[in-house]
Design an enzyme around this catalytic site. Structure first.
Site, PDB file in Angstrom:
ATOM      1  NE  ARG A   1      -0.466   0.464   4.858  1.00  0.00           N
ATOM      2  CZ  ARG A   1      -0.335   0.197   6.206  1.00  0.00           C
ATOM      3  NH1 ARG A   1      -1.658  -0.465   6.253  1.00  0.00           N
ATOM      4  NH2 ARG A   1       0.262   0.769   7.297  1.00  0.00           N
TER       5      ARG A   1
ATOM      6  CG  ASP B   1       3.563  -5.074   2.980  1.00  0.00           C
ATOM      7  OD1 ASP B   1       3.260  -5.362   4.209  1.00  0.00           O
ATOM      8  OD2 ASP B   1       3.624  -3.850   2.504  1.00  0.00           O
TER       9      ASP B   1
ATOM     10  CG  ASP C   1       9.071  -9.055   9.593  1.00  0.00           C
ATOM     11  OD1 ASP C   1       9.595  -8.221   9.751  1.00  0.00           O
ATOM     12  OD2 ASP C   1       8.423  -9.543  10.661  1.00  0.00           O
ATOM     13  CB  VAL C   2      12.058  -5.482   6.292  1.00  0.00           C
ATOM     14  CG1 VAL C   2      11.443  -5.497   5.053  1.00  0.00           C
ATOM     15  CG2 VAL C   2      11.408  -4.597   7.287  1.00  0.00           C
TER      16      VAL C   2
ATOM     17  CG  ASN D   1       8.412   1.875   0.717  1.00  0.00           C
ATOM     18  OD1 ASN D   1       8.054   2.925   0.802  1.00  0.00           O
ATOM     19  ND2 ASN D   1       7.127   0.970   1.121  1.00  0.00           N
TER      20      ASN D   1
ATOM     21  CE1 TYR E   1       9.172   6.961   9.980  1.00  0.00           C
ATOM     22  CE2 TYR E   1       9.478   9.451  10.105  1.00  0.00           C
ATOM     23  CZ  TYR E   1       9.019   8.225   9.471  1.00  0.00           C
ATOM     24  OH  TYR E   1       8.716   8.207   8.041  1.00  0.00           O
TER      25      TYR E   1
ATOM     26  CE  LYS F   1      11.576   6.259   7.820  1.00  0.00           C
ATOM     27  NZ  LYS F   1      11.550   5.303   6.923  1.00  0.00           N
TER      28      LYS F   1
ATOM     29  CB  VAL G   1       3.467  11.325   1.182  1.00  0.00           C
ATOM     30  CG1 VAL G   1       2.804  10.747  -0.288  1.00  0.00           C
ATOM     31  CG2 VAL G   1       4.816  11.925   0.792  1.00  0.00           C
TER      32      VAL G   1
ATOM     33  CB  THR H   1       0.492   7.033   2.739  1.00  0.00           C
ATOM     34  OG1 THR H   1       1.293   7.463   3.608  1.00  0.00           O
ATOM     35  CG2 THR H   1       1.079   7.221   1.330  1.00  0.00           C
TER      36      THR H   1
END
Ligand SMILES: NC(=O)c1ccc[n+]([C@@H]2O[C@H](COP(=O)([O-])OP(=O)(O)OC[C@H]3O[C@@H](n4cnc5c(N)ncnc54)[C@H](O)[C@@H]3O)[C@@H](O)[C@H]2O)c1
Length: 272
Positions: free
Chosen positions: A22, A43, A69-70, A96, A165, A169, A200, A202
């Protein structure tokens, strides 16, 4: 004459996108597929990601799904193996997948801090590690490639209640440069760049605004929306296609001399 239209395409390339079910990830899959790449959509959200694959296939693209699952290294090995065996190579990796939660520093548990770093940073590290192993000369894919890591403007500037976060990042930003330098110096033919979106539209972008209301930093959602819109000099939130376009450029050979860079796609937020 140099063929610019061709250079901006990704025909014949194989791309792996994490968090492709998504939001930005799904739109990046659409952009890469339209640009001519075969896309492995991954994903933890199986149903939604399979929906994206069906959509891509219906448009004539070559696409497949794998649950990834990353944070799980063995799943990264499987994903890279699937791209090389089933789709025929690995030229582009988009790291991503990511999560964002907001809490004041004093209220953030160490478990939550670690969870955000695990998905956003460890997940990106594992993706880079296994993609580089496959893309470098002698690797299972072996043709070099482009790795694109999703950072954020929150990887460049501090935001209230976004400490975990922000830290994650910021780490993605500098990990990207480290990968770029190492891959360049070892002559792997692999480039690595980060993208730094502003807000953005989303699920994540919407939750971000709602969190400001929940934490009583603004009185209501309308105020959150208008003040954050105003913080972007262009005057509106980004759309997923704004980030997908930047991703397509960094995936394509049009960006062949760009590595270790931070592409800020934020409607001017950090320019003020
Ligand atoms: N939307 C924004 O405003 C914004 C701004 C800056 C940066 N970003 C970054 O862009 C990326 C995508 O954001 P989005 O807005 O599309 O978010 P989103 O929440 O809409 O989608 C994120 C996707 O990542 C997946 N995911 C979460 N944990 C995962 C895991 N452990 N393994 C695999 N997949 C996992 C989710 O299932 C989801 O499909 C994130 O890294 C985010 O931090 C987003």
């Amino acid at each position: 004459m140099f063929d610019y239209a061709k250079a901006f395409r990704v025909d014949g390339k194989v791309a792996l996108v994490s968090g492709g079910a998504r939001g930005l990830g799904a739109e990046m899959c659409r952009a890469l597929a339209q640009g001519g790449a075969a896309v492995l959509v991954t994903d933890v959200l199986e149903k939604e990601a399979r929906g994206v694959v069906e959509e891509l296939k219906a448009s004539g693209a070559h696409a497949d799904f794998l649950k990834l699952d990353v944070t799980a290294e063995s799943q990264w090995e499987e994903a890279v193996g699937t791209a090389t065996r089933k789709l025929g190579g690995l030229d582009v990796l988009v790291n991503n997948a990511g999560i964002e939660t907001m809490q004041f520093l004093t209220e953030t548990s160490v478990e939550e801090f670690r969870r955000i770093l695990d998905i956003n940073v460890t997940g990106t590290f594992l993706g880079c590690k296994h993609a580089v192993r496959a893309m470098r000369p002698g690797g299972a894919a072996g043709k070099g490639g482009s790795i694109i890591n999703l950072s954020s403007i929150a990887g460049l500037i501090g935001v209230t209640a976004l400490g975990a976060y922000n830290a994650s990042k910021g780490a993605v930003r500098i990990l990207t440069k480290s990968v770029a330098v190492e891959c360049g110096q070892l002559k792997t033919g692999i480039r690595c760049n980060s993208i730094h979106p502003g807000v953005v539209w989303t699920d994540m972008g919407r939750h971000f605004l709602q969190n400001f209301v929940d934490l009583k930093l603004v009185p209501d959602l309308a105020t959150a929306e208008s003040s954050f819109k105003a913080a972007h000099p262009i005057g509106e939130f980004g759309q997923p296609r704004d980030i997908a376009s930047a991703t397509l450029f960094l995936a394509s050979d049009a960006s062949r001399w760009i590595t270790g860079s931070e592409m800020v796609v934020d409607g001017g937020y950090t320019a003020t």
